[in-house]
Design an enzyme around this catalytic site. Structure first.
Site, PDB file in Angstrom:
ATOM      1  N   MET A  16      -7.662  -2.347  -2.345  1.00  0.00           N
ATOM      2  CA  MET A  16      -7.130  -3.126  -1.231  1.00  0.00           C
ATOM      3  C   MET A  16      -5.988  -4.026  -1.689  1.00  0.00           C
ATOM      4  SD  MET A  16      -7.269  -3.457   1.970  1.00  0.00           S
ATOM      5  CE  MET A  16      -8.786  -3.095   2.851  1.00  0.00           C
ATOM      6  N   LYS A  66     -38.894 -30.002 -12.149  1.00  0.00           N
ATOM      7  CA  LYS A  66     -40.010 -29.406 -12.896  1.00  0.00           C
ATOM      8  C   LYS A  66     -41.284 -30.249 -12.807  1.00  0.00           C
ATOM      9  CE  LYS A  66     -41.233 -27.385 -17.324  1.00  0.00           C
ATOM     10  NZ  LYS A  66     -40.735 -26.894 -18.614  1.00  0.00           N
ATOM     11  N   GLU A  69     -28.764 -13.926 -11.398  1.00  0.00           N
ATOM     12  CA  GLU A  69     -29.238 -14.650 -10.215  1.00  0.00           C
ATOM     13  C   GLU A  69     -28.426 -14.346  -8.967  1.00  0.00           C
ATOM     14  OE1 GLU A  69     -28.848 -16.009 -13.189  1.00  0.00           O
ATOM     15  OE2 GLU A  69     -30.677 -17.094 -13.724  1.00  0.00           O
ATOM     16  N   PHE A 125     -30.398 -31.129 -20.243  1.00  0.00           N
ATOM     17  CA  PHE A 125     -30.180 -29.711 -20.512  1.00  0.00           C
ATOM     18  C   PHE A 125     -30.419 -28.904 -19.231  1.00  0.00           C
ATOM     19  CE2 PHE A 125     -32.023 -25.561 -21.861  1.00  0.00           C
ATOM     20  CZ  PHE A 125     -30.842 -25.020 -22.358  1.00  0.00           C
ATOM     21  N   GLN A 126     -29.513 -28.032 -18.912  1.00  0.00           N
ATOM     22  CA  GLN A 126     -29.561 -27.191 -17.713  1.00  0.00           C
ATOM     23  C   GLN A 126     -29.700 -28.011 -16.431  1.00  0.00           C
ATOM     24  OE1 GLN A 126     -32.351 -23.885 -18.413  1.00  0.00           O
ATOM     25  NE2 GLN A 126     -30.654 -22.704 -19.251  1.00  0.00           N
TER      26      GLN A 126
END
Lengths: 163, 586
Positions: free
Chosen positions: B478, B162, B50, B112-113
């Site tokens: 760097m 949802k 993502e 959940f999630q």
């Protein structure tokens, strides 16, 4: 220097946390914060007491204005204003202390709003300094509990904060 | 007719003219993905992580002028997107990120999630929304696009539970909307502009300091008009590269920590500085008190009032859209028949040319080791300076910014504010999709590329023929440079041991891999790679491990106190300690 900021913001879920989050994320100080809905239920009015240099206060004002839900911000210090804070203070009052405490409440224009045979609960309204002065004036060991609302402020005279 | 929330999301994106949605499906957004399946107006690009979806949407926006769109699921999908969102926020990139959320009755139940996406992203978005009612979904998405692209742009998150995607509502997409608490200023104050014009007319050592705001505000034409018609020197910041043509004589290169000698000296010693969409960042001006120790008057044009007087007090603040402000400034300049102090300006240019004559970007060429700067120069030549270059973060980023002369805006795509390693490859995908006919190259390093290397798979799936130029020095270059300069050569955890065989890795993903190990092979390899227009080519260029980025302004030092490359060690006003015992300045 101490500044008192008045903020008009959308009365929406999460708006308060955006303001508070801004202060913590940018390491600004909040000495007190009060907020409630206005006569227009879509708007909330918030008063924040903060302190910092003029540069910091300018940034705070700009950053607050940048929040999408903030409608208006004014720094009440920029002109004449009135501020009030309320304190509920529960004090021990037994024996000869009882009369003394009543007299002290009267001197500070406080009201005793709850009484038991051992305690008084006093309601006191005024500037934050006045409330501090009351705390200083009474015997510290007699104070059982204090609750303060933080300052609310409003401009003097014709000066108003509205959309 | 009532349609589902998921269908509303799709209709909104269609109404906005979205071409690409970068995303990754999951339980909370499965209904939205079902609605996407049933339409063919926009394309969905399935990334492999993502974070890459947001970076790709971000670069899609940076390389066009459209709003980027990403779609992720709840919980880990949302948290993975956060680095991308913060990257876009720091560079003011307009994005709309749609995240799934658990159904409204489950919110707060540690479902959940479930994650508090609105809470997590609050400090790194321009604004965010949790949509609790399907009736508000369309207008919320409209607001998100409006907020993202207007004023100072930025990412906006819309968190959609949802059940909201399953509920039914009429679809009404407003043509326009006004938000009473959000009215960005566009036109600058004419009185302030007048003051600015007068100040500039009296300048003896003027400098135009051009930032990312000039790119985002599409003000390149106005910047060029100002700089060229007045004959002024200018400097483009890392975010402003291309806003004024980098190959033009009036451009002094980039200022700041790794800016050119002439740009930094001019920043320090100018008497009137005009900041155009720039924010006096710590990597640009270093210490404000030192920067102001040389007296100068500052005109600051910015769309965001909070960027003005944040790090540096300015004399003439002008809040407004940089494009419109510059137009008004030029109009006033021409109407007032102003003229600059010609003799003073000539003297100033003479001084600048003397600084420039030191050729601060000169480096020692080697017959045996590939110098990273040489690769960037060859990349510039082979692509004719016309490519879109994305970069990751580190030494390669600075060399790309120094040696690739960007002559147009929106061709240099990098994570300037947040400094996000892993940005380059997904950014190249987004830039290529926004500009299908353009040559797109990702300049990266062996450490950065591994932070989103899985996107080679996305490139294969969608036939995205970007060229990856991996400056492979086997180090976190760097950080290694800082350890060499400030930490007694203690290379703590900066050696990239056990690097993969990048050529085989590229081949495993179905691409072309090439390794370049000799200086003489650099140009032929680049030519061969760019000739393969239909293929992604991964060039693993084995470079000199010891090369450092110069000039360098150490933390805590002034712009005229640069560490300079070896050939400039005796230059005054910028002492270079050649014993490399710099002390701990960081």
């Amino acid at each position: 220097m101490r500044h008192i900021l008045s903020i008009l913001l959308e009365n929406e879920a999460g708006a308060l946390s955006r303001v508070v989050g801004l202060f913590s994320a940018r390491a600004y100080n909040i000495d007190s914060l009060t907020v409630a809905t206005t006569e227009d239920p879509t708007l909330s009015r918030m008063t924040i007491v903060t302190h910092g240099s003029e540069d910091v206060i300018e940034q705070i004002t700009k950053q607050l204005n940048k929040l999408i839900e903030v409608v208006k911000v004014i720094d009440l210090n920029e002109s004449e204003h009135i501020e009030r804070e309320m304190m509920l203070i529960k004090v021990r009052s037994t024996g000869k202390e009882r009369e003394e405490m009543k007299r002290m409440a009267d001197i500070f224009r406080g009201r005793i709003i709850d009484v038991t045979d051992k305690t008084y609960t006093i309601e006191l309204t005024g500037t934050s300094e006045k409330l501090n002065a009351f705390i200083e004036a009474v015997d510290r060991t007699a104070i059982l509990e204090t609750v303060r609302t933080g300052a609310s402020g409003i401009g003097r005279g014709e000066r108003i904060l509205k959309i | 007719m009532q349609i589902t929330g998921a269908e509303i999301v799709v209709r909104c994106l269609q109404e906005e003219g979205v071409e690409f949605v970068f995303g990754y499906p999951g339980g909370a957004v499965i209904d939205i993905y079902d609605a996407i399946f049933k339409q063919n107006q926009f394309r969905h690009v399935l990334v492999r992580h993502e974070q890459a979806a947001v970076h790709a949407a971000d670069a899609y926006s940076r390389s066009s002028d459209k709003v980027g769109v990403a779609l992720v699921t709840s919980g880990p999908g949302a948290t993975n997107a956060v680095t991308g969102i913060a990257t876009a926020y720091m560079d003011s990139i307009p994005l709309v990120v749609l995240s799934g959320q658990v159904p409204t009755p489950a919110i707060g139940m540690d479902a959940f999630q479930e994650v508090d996406m609105v809470g997590i992203t609050r400090p790194c978005v321009k604004h965010n929304f949790l949509v609790k009612n399907v009736a508000e979904l369309a207008v919320t998405i409209k607001k998100a696009f409006h907020l993202a692209k207007s004023g100072r742009p930025g990412p906006v998150v819309v968190d959609i539970p949802k059940d909201v995607t399953q509920h039914l509502a009429e679809f009404n997409y407003p043509d326009s909307l006004s938000v009473r608490s959000y009215v960005p200023v566009t036109r600058g104050h004419s009185g302030q502009i007048k003051k600015a014009v007068n100040l500039l007319a009296g300048a003896e050592r003027p400098l135009i300091y051009i930032g990312g705001g000039a790119v985002l505000g599409d003000a390149a034409a106005e910047v060029r008009d100002l700089v060229q018609s007045l004959g002024l020197p200018c400097t483009n910041t890392l975010m402003g590269l291309g806003a004024y043509p980098g190959s033009d004589r009036q451009c002094l290169g980039m200022p700041g920590m790794h800016g050119t000698y002439e740009a930094n000296m001019a920043m320090q010693y100018c008497d009137v500085l005009v900041a155009v969409g720039a924010r006096f960042d710590d990597r640009v001006i270093s210490v404000p008190s030192h920067f102001l120790s040389q007296p100068k008057k500052i005109i600051h044009i910015d769309v965001d009032p909070s960027s003005i007087a944040k790090r540096v007090k300015v004399d003439i603040p002008i809040v407004g859209d940089v494009k419109l402000v510059l137009r008004d400034m030029l109009e006033q300049w021409r109407q007032g028949e102003h003229g600059l102090h010609a003799a003073a300006l000539a003297g100033w240019w003479k001084q600048i040319e003397a600084w420039r004559a030191h050729d601060c970007l000169k480096y020692a060429v080697s017959d045996t080791l590939i110098k990273p700067q040489f690769v960037l120069q060859k990349l510039y030549e082979v692509t004719g300076g016309q490519a879109i270059i994305t970069s990751d973060v580190g030494q390669h980023q600075m060399w790309a910014a120094q040696y690739y002369r960007f002559d147009a805006p929106r061709r240099w795509i990098n994570s300037g504010g947040l400094g996000t390693m892993g940005f380059g490859l997904p950014a190249a995908m987004g830039a290529q999709l926004a500009n299908p006919d353009a040559t797109v190259a990702c300049v990266t390093g062996d450490a950065s590329i591994q932070m989103n290397i899985q996107e080679l798979s996305t490139c294969k799936q969608y036939h995205i023929p970007v060229k990856v130029v991996n400056l492979n020095n086997r180090y976190l270059g760097m950080v290694r440079q800082w350890q060499e300069m400030f930490y007694g050569n203690r290379y703590s955890e900066t050696y990239m041991d056990a690097l993969p065989d990048f050529v085989k890795l590229a081949e495993a993903y179905g691409h072309v891999g090439m390794r370049v190990e000799h200086p003489g092979d650099v140009e032929p390899a680049l030519r061969e790679a760019f000739a393969m227009k239909e293929r992604l080519v991964f060039l693993d260029v084995i470079t000199d491990q010891s090369e450092n980025v110069f000039p360098m302004v150490q933390n805590g030092r002034g712009l005229n106190q640069m560490d300079l490359p070896p050939h400039m060690r005796d230059v005054q006003d910028a002492p270079f300690e050649n014993n490399r015992d710099y002390g701990n300045m960081c």
